[in-house]
Scaffold this motif. Structure first.
Motif, PDB file in Angstrom:
ATOM      1  N   UNK A 160       0.911  -1.099  -0.093  1.00  0.00           N
ATOM      2  CA  UNK A 160       0.038  -0.013  -0.115  1.00  0.00           C
ATOM      3  C   UNK A 160       0.997   1.037   0.023  1.00  0.00           C
ATOM      4  N   UNK A 164       0.672   3.883  -3.372  1.00  0.00           N
ATOM      5  CA  UNK A 164       0.213   5.159  -3.134  1.00  0.00           C
ATOM      6  C   UNK A 164       1.359   6.241  -3.553  1.00  0.00           C
ATOM      7  N   UNK A 167       2.010   6.608  -7.040  1.00  0.00           N
ATOM      8  CA  UNK A 167       1.007   7.650  -7.596  1.00  0.00           C
ATOM      9  C   UNK A 167       1.400   8.848  -7.447  1.00  0.00           C
ATOM     10  N   UNK A 223      -6.800  14.137   1.808  1.00  0.00           N
ATOM     11  CA  UNK A 223      -7.288  12.746   2.054  1.00  0.00           C
ATOM     12  C   UNK A 223      -6.313  11.781   1.428  1.00  0.00           C
ATOM     13  N   UNK A 226      -4.010   7.601   3.584  1.00  0.00           N
ATOM     14  CA  UNK A 226      -4.124   6.198   4.072  1.00  0.00           C
ATOM     15  C   UNK A 226      -2.904   5.232   4.198  1.00  0.00           C
TER      16      UNK A 226
ATOM     17  N   UNK B 559      -8.898  -0.758   1.455  1.00  0.00           N
ATOM     18  CA  UNK B 559      -8.912  -1.223   0.437  1.00  0.00           C
ATOM     19  C   UNK B 559      -7.974  -0.283  -0.478  1.00  0.00           C
ATOM     20  N   UNK B 560      -6.954  -0.986  -0.958  1.00  0.00           N
ATOM     21  CA  UNK B 560      -5.898  -0.074  -1.942  1.00  0.00           C
ATOM     22  C   UNK B 560      -6.660   0.661  -2.939  1.00  0.00           C
ATOM     23  N   UNK B 563      -8.258   3.764  -2.243  1.00  0.00           N
ATOM     24  CA  UNK B 563      -7.304   4.789  -1.803  1.00  0.00           C
ATOM     25  C   UNK B 563      -6.910   5.304  -3.011  1.00  0.00           C
ATOM     26  N   UNK B 564      -6.664   4.603  -3.874  1.00  0.00           N
ATOM     27  CA  UNK B 564      -6.232   5.072  -5.357  1.00  0.00           C
ATOM     28  C   UNK B 564      -7.322   5.884  -5.950  1.00  0.00           C
TER      29      UNK B 564
END
Lengths: 494, 762
Positions: A160, A164, A167, A223, A226, B559-560, B563-564
């Motif tokens: 994860x 992220x 990205x 946001x 995560x 859940x990835x 998030x994406x």
């Protein structure tokens, strides 16, 4: 060429190579680790000596004049971040020598120092694309460090984290590309100089949003946070402490730098966005922390919440507010690293860091309890601990600028944080132990106690003897808001 | 400097307590108890030797000058009253604790906390700098948290500690905001200067906000309704803590704050209304509730709340008599309330219970404790000749001197005081007289448990005989400070028969009646549990936790893919906000250059490949389709004359396709299990992000503001860098630092692979 400025990058990365050579000789490896820690700290102190009086120093790598080559530059802000990162990195490294669980894996120490070098590179570079490169270095190094243990939860968190953050890297690269397309330059000071002459800042700001989104991901702002609570509780304590102290700070550092130096035209909308994000970040972070049982996850959520405070000061955009932001950054980096290291000690004693299974820590280890009280209550900004000064200066700046709503939110978050940290104290330290399950009491050793004591002492120092730190932060904030010295150091001229 | 040292040395001493206990053993508490008494002596000497008979002293020590915070102390009549109470009663509490907690293994820790608590209180009441006031204010919160939870084994103790911390911190934060607003409005962070600028502040647009925020702080600290619940719960603390907390420390912080800001804020309708309404309601309700308690400490706690309400209301009235009454009664209350708590603790110790319905006749066994309790009860109920009576009559006179309609306050005061008198006798006298009732055979007590309360109890009466001692030394000066101007003051037990005396007699008579019927009232109240702020507090916390659970489940779903989606959607949203809304663009008139046919072909193939990559269920096909897109990009590089980039891209694409094929060959087929709605949502997000990026990119090259730095590279590559391949020169010379970083990334990847691989082997 001022060679000193590249040493915070070169020393740890170079040392990493040597340390890798002695993988099978732990004694030599540990000696090298100690040496590297001492060297990086010494370099950081030497740099502080150059900039403490308010000077800005730069060096052009390979003597290629700015804006064509890559510039390394230190001003007050980067010096402070550099000091904090080397201190935390050093202490976490010492702790790892003491904690056998941390360094089972061959690549551990090399990765550790490469990460540190990457972080320092990001603090020192004056070039936008070079910043991206250091982001990649520290992203890759932190990803591998996180996955090194190979446990299921670790891999899950690491995936994860890396997805992220990739990205974020994509957004960053896209943003850099577009800005290069607009201005034809990558040097930050040059960007600032060129954009100052652009009348229509809207398009630049739109591209800046790509960068902002990327920095938000890196610094765990709402946001986009995560990845942080999903991953920080999985690695060994020293690694978690290193991440907690450094990773998000790099994102925030870049954000501060770009939004005080480069994207300073037509700021009404962009800084409004920053303030909105700040409020949402601090609220969602503290709410997340409120319901956690795992102490590390709880602290991870509190990082998010504190990042909101830091961002708030950027959003206020005054000298006082930025002073608060910088002070708060120093505080939270040190405090969070201390606490993550402390969870390692708690785990060593009790075999768990879950609040619902812990108990009677104060009865069993009163000295540790007192040591824990300082950093943990500093999180809630209680005076005269380190968290108070940043909070106070930020609140004051906000009230002067009449951002009443956001200040109100910040104070409410501060109160909730107090609840969260008091709960830790009550459940883990005060409450009688639920089950007297104790691991065999292996001695902790100086290498694990020492770093914790040093870092805790720094947090107490930041609170009780705040003046020198505050003065440096104030000076750094002034440099950020009036970057003429910075520009001059890079581009020359009057 | 010396003054700051005297106040702050308590904090340092707190760290020396444990070593002192190691060295001195049982004698350590004696030595430590000397400390507050010597502080008291110092304060008194400092005050009596002050250079100006009316003026104040200011002592400054720097702390964080950059942030405008220092340790400046303002020593005037007001702070003297509090400092004398804090150090004097503190000393008695220190002595009392020695015997009360004589068998506690953590007595050293207790003294450390107590020292911090006391020093913080001293700093609070002497602080001149408004922010340093806040610092000390919160230090009292932390130390009281530790003291209330001193025996943290029970959930009740932990809950009470947390409640006290949260409620007072709520007020503290409000107060911090209020202090900053006040300081900015008055252009000074020092009370000594702000006091001079009352007119400016009262006329300032932020006056109401600052006042209400400051009062929130004072009300939470001084347990005014609806924030009062923490105080009765805080009696889980060891009794010496309660005795201190209720009399001189903590709760008096709020009273101090109101008195301190009275010359700045006082005299307005808002000041009067807020203080008399909140204070008055608290005064009456808490007095009534107090009489319904059976636990002596709980009963006393409610009476404290009540008295604090009365003091608030009186400060709200703010006339000459009111200010004098507030100062005198504050003094009287501190003396008798600490005494009553200490006697209550002594009873608990000796008889094994604090339940008043099971206690009686203990006076024969504990005559000296009884003496202290009875004297304190006299002072509390206003029986002559006590200092409590003097204060009470002044308060009645304050009400009588108030404006016409405000005289209703007198009625409220009379009503509340009757209840307080009944409480005084129930808690201070009843356990000692009558038939012997005690669950355990009462045993003799260690000396300090009767000595400390007796000293304070006797003082309450002695000062009733000779009030001029304290009046001359500091109470008069305090009244002057609170009024903001000199007021005449003449304390005496007897001023001739007047309305106030009549009211005092009425109070005693009504109190007697209520004392008579108190059991009936208690049973009545016990049968009717009501929803008070204490329960609301619990509900509020659980509601907050519910919200936290909900918001965290929404945001941190685990859940990835979710998030994406958020990452991309919000990023695109931020960009489009700036593009369209926040900074409306004048789109440059970019003449659409129509692509050539071959460009159309390549573009269409790439788009088709993109669709194919998503639609297929075979990983291999998907990878190949992505490869097609990559090669399409390569072709565009070729078309736009960037052969070096094209070669690089070509190599990378080829290499990654081969790699993927090798790795993915063994994995099972992809199955898209998501429902249609999810897929539509994903598609929409993807398209939106694509559209925003396209718009951004389309706009950007057509408004290039400056020539690119790469032109410099072309110029100097050969002459200065001695290389003919510009890309190479850029990589290894112009931007060598980038290359160092990228090499490091590769090394890290290699280390990672190696380490994980080694792990597999082992």
């Amino acid at each position: 060429m001022n060679t000193l400025l590249v040493l915070p990058v070169i020393v740890p990365i170079g040392a990493a190579a040597f340390i890798w050579l002695f993988n099978s000789r732990p004694r030599i490896q540990h000696a090298l680790v100690l040496l590297t820690v001492a060297a990086t700290l010494a370099v950081a102190c030497l740099i502080l000596r150059q900039t403490a009086a308010g000077d800005v120093h730069s060096t052009q790598i390979g003597h290629w004049p700015a804006p064509y080559g890559i510039t390394f530059i230190v001003d007050g802000f980067s010096t402070l971040m550099l000091l904090i990162s080397t201190l935390i990195g050093g202490m976490a490294a010492l702790f790892s020598i003491g904690d056998t669980a941390d360094r089972r894996h061959a690549g551990y120490f090399p990765l550790f120092f490469i990460l540190l070098g990457g972080v320092n590179g990001a603090f020192l570079t004056g070039d936008l694309f070079n910043l991206y490169v250091w982001f990649e270095v520290l992203l890759m190094a932190s990803f591998v460090l996180m996955a090194l243990g190979g446990q299921r939860t670790q891999i899950e968190g690491a995936v994860k984290y890396v997805m992220l953050n990739l990205a974020g890297s994509t957004l960053l690269l896209a943003g850099i590309g577009i800005i290069y397309g607009l201005t034809g330059t990558l040097n930050m000071a040059d960007l600032a100089a060129k954009l100052a002459g652009v009348s229509n800042a809207g398009r630049v700001n739109a591209a800046a949003m790509l960068l902002l989104a990327a920095f938000c991901i890196k610094s765990a702002i709402f946001p986009f946070f995560f990845w942080l609570p999903a991953s920080y509780h999985t690695p060994p304590p020293a690694v978690a402490a290193l991440f907690a102290g450094l990773l998000t700070k790099v994102g925030i550092y870049a954000l501060v730098r770009m939004f005080t130096l480069v994207f300073v035209a037509d700021t009404a909308a962009t800084f409004k966005l920053l303030r909105i994000l700040a409020g949402l970040t601090m609220v969602s972070g503290v709410l997340g922390a409120l319901i956690q049982k795992d102490m590390r996850r709880l602290f991870a959520f509190l990082i998010v919440s504190e990042i909101g405070f830091v961002l708030m000061g950027i959003g206020f955009r005054t000298e006082r507010a930025l002073t608060g932001t910088i002070f708060f950054l120093m505080h939270m980096a040190v405090v969070k690293s201390t606490l993550f290291l402390m969870t390692g000690v708690i785990e060593h004693w009790k075999g768990t860091v879950r609040l619902d299974r812990l108990g009677s820590l104060f009865e069993d280890h009163p000295a540790f309890g007192y040591l824990f009280l300082g950093p943990v209550f500093a999180l809630a900004g209680l005076p005269p601990l380190s968290g108070f000064w940043g909070k106070y200066v930020l609140v004051q700046a906000g009230l002067i600028e009449k951002y009443y709503l956001l200040v109100g939110v910040a104070l409410a978050v501060s109160l909730t944080t107090l609840w969260v940290v008091a709960r830790i104290w009550m459940e883990a330290f005060w409450r009688p132990a639920c089950a007297p399950k104790r691991r065999a009491d292996a001695p902790l050793g100086l290498l694990r106690i020492g770093p914790i004591v040093v870092l805790a002492a720094v947090t107490f120092l930041l609170g009780l003897w705040a003046e020198p730190f505050h003065a440096q932060a104030l000076q750094a904030a002034g440099q950020l808001l009036h970057p003429s010295a910075y520009m001059q150091a890079v581009l020359g001229g009057p | 400097m010396i003054f700051a040292g005297v106040i702050l040395s308590g904090f340092f001493l707190a760290f020396l307590v444990a070593p002192l206990f190691k060295v001195l053993g049982k004698a350590a508490p004696w030595v430590i108890s000397l400390f507050p008494f010597s502080q008291l002596l110092f304060f008194l000497m400092l005050w009596t030797n002050r250079p100006h008979a009316t003026g104040e002293l200011v002592a400054c020590t720097q702390w964080v000058p950059g942030a405008g915070v220092d340790l400046c102390f303002l020593i005037d009549g007001l702070s003297m009253v509090f400092m004398v109470l804090i150090s004097g009663i503190g000393g008695c509490v220190f002595l009392y604790s020695k015997d009360y907690l004589h068998d506690d293994p953590h007595l050293d820790r207790f003294y450390s906390y107590l020292l911090v608590f006391m020093s913080a209180m001293l700093g609070l009441v002497a602080a001149d700098n408004v922010i340093s006031l806040y610092v000390f204010w919160e230090l009292t919160s932390i130390s009281s948290f530790l003291l209330i939870g001193f025996h943290p084994d029970t959930p009740e103790a932990r809950r009470a500690a947390l409640q006290a911390l949260l409620v007072t911190n709520l007020g503290g934060l409000a107060m911090l905001a209020g202090l900053v607003i006040l300081a900015e409005a008055g252009d000074s962070y020092y009370f000594s200067e702000l006091i001079q600028r009352g007119d400016v502040i009262r006329a300032h647009p932020h006056y109401s906000a600052a006042l209400l925020l400051l009062l929130t702080g004072a009300f939470t600290k001084s347990a005014q309704m609806p924030f009062h619940m923490w105080l009765p719960n805080a009696m889980v603390a060891p009794t010496p803590v309660s005795a201190y907390l209720h009399s001189a420390a903590m709760v008096k912080g709020g009273i101090y704050l109101v008195a301190r800001i009275s010359p700045i804020f006082g005299g307005t309708a808002l000041w009067f209304g807020a203080l008399t309404i909140v204070g008055g309601i608290t005064f009456v309700i808490a007095a009534v509730l107090g009489l319904a308690q059976r636990d002596v400490k709980r009963m006393l706690a409610y009476s404290t709340i009540s008295v604090l309400g009365m003091l608030m209301a009186v400060l709200g009235i703010g006339n000459e008599k009111a200010v004098q009454g507030a100062m005198v009664y504050l003094f009287a209350h501190a003396l008798y309330k600490s005494t009553l708590f200490m006697t209550g603790g002594a009873i608990d110790h000796a008889a094994g219970t604090r339940d008043l319905t099971r206690l009686g006749g203990l006076g024969r066994m504990l005559p000296l404790v009884a003496g202290a309790g009875i004297l304190a009860a006299f002072s509390k109920s206003g029986v002559p000749p006590t200092v409590g009576l003097i204060g009470k009559e002044l308060i009645y006179e304050a009400g009588l001197h108030a404006h016409s309609a405000q005289k209703v306050i007198v009625a409220g005061a009379l009503f509340g005081n009757m209840f307080l008198a009944a409480v005084a006798w129930a808690a201070g006298i009843r356990p000692f007289v009558g038939r012997l009732q005690s669950p355990e055979a009462p045993h003799a007590l260690k000396p300090m448990m009767w000595f400390a309360p007796l000293v304070l109890g006797v003082l309450g009466v002695a000062l009733g005989w000779a009030p001029e001692i304290v009046e001359k030394t500091f109470l008069h000066a305090a009244a002057n400070t609170v009024s903001g101007h000199p007021v005449p003051m003449d304390l005496a037990l007897w001023h001739g028969f007047n309305t106030a005396v009549l009211l005092s007699i009425l109070t005693l008579a009504g109190g007697g009646l209520l004392f008579w019927v108190r059991h009936r009232w208690r049973r009545f109240a016990e049968a009717r549990p009501w929803v008070g702020p204490d329960i609301l507090y619990d509900r509020l916390l659980s509601v907050l936790k519910g919200i936290a659970r909900l918001s965290t489940r929404l945001l941190q779903s685990g859940y990835l893919r979710q998030y994406m989606i958020l990452v991309w959607a919000v990023s695109a949203g931020m960009v489009s906000w700036m593009l369209f809304d926040a900074a409306p663009l004048s789109w440059p008139a970019f003449a659409p250059v129509l692509p050539h046919l071959h460009e159309w072909v390549i573009g269409s193939v790439m788009m088709a490949a993109a669709v194919f990559a998503i639609a297929t269920t075979q990983r291999l096909v998907s990878i190949l389709a992505l490869g097609v897109i990559g090669f399409g990009v390569t072709l565009f590089f070729v078309l736009y004359s960037a052969p070096d980039l094209a070669i690089t891209q070509f190599l990378v694409e080829t290499f990654s396709v081969i790699l993927f094929v090798l790795v993915l060959y063994r994995l099972p087929e992809l199955k898209d299990r998501s429902p249609v709605a999810t897929r539509v949502r994903d598609a929409l997000v993807a398209l939106a992000v694509g559209a925003v990026m396209t718009l951004l990119v389309l706009g950007s090259p057509s408004v290039q503001y400056y020539p690119k730095i790469s032109e410099y590279f072309a110029q100097v590559a050969v002459s200065a860098a001695h290389g003919h391949n510009i890309v190479n020169v850029i990589l290894v010379d112009f931007r060598v630092m980038d290359t160092l970083g990228e090499i490091t990334v590769l090394a890290v990847a290699a280390i990672g692979v190696y380490s994980l691989w080694r792990r597999e082997d082992a």
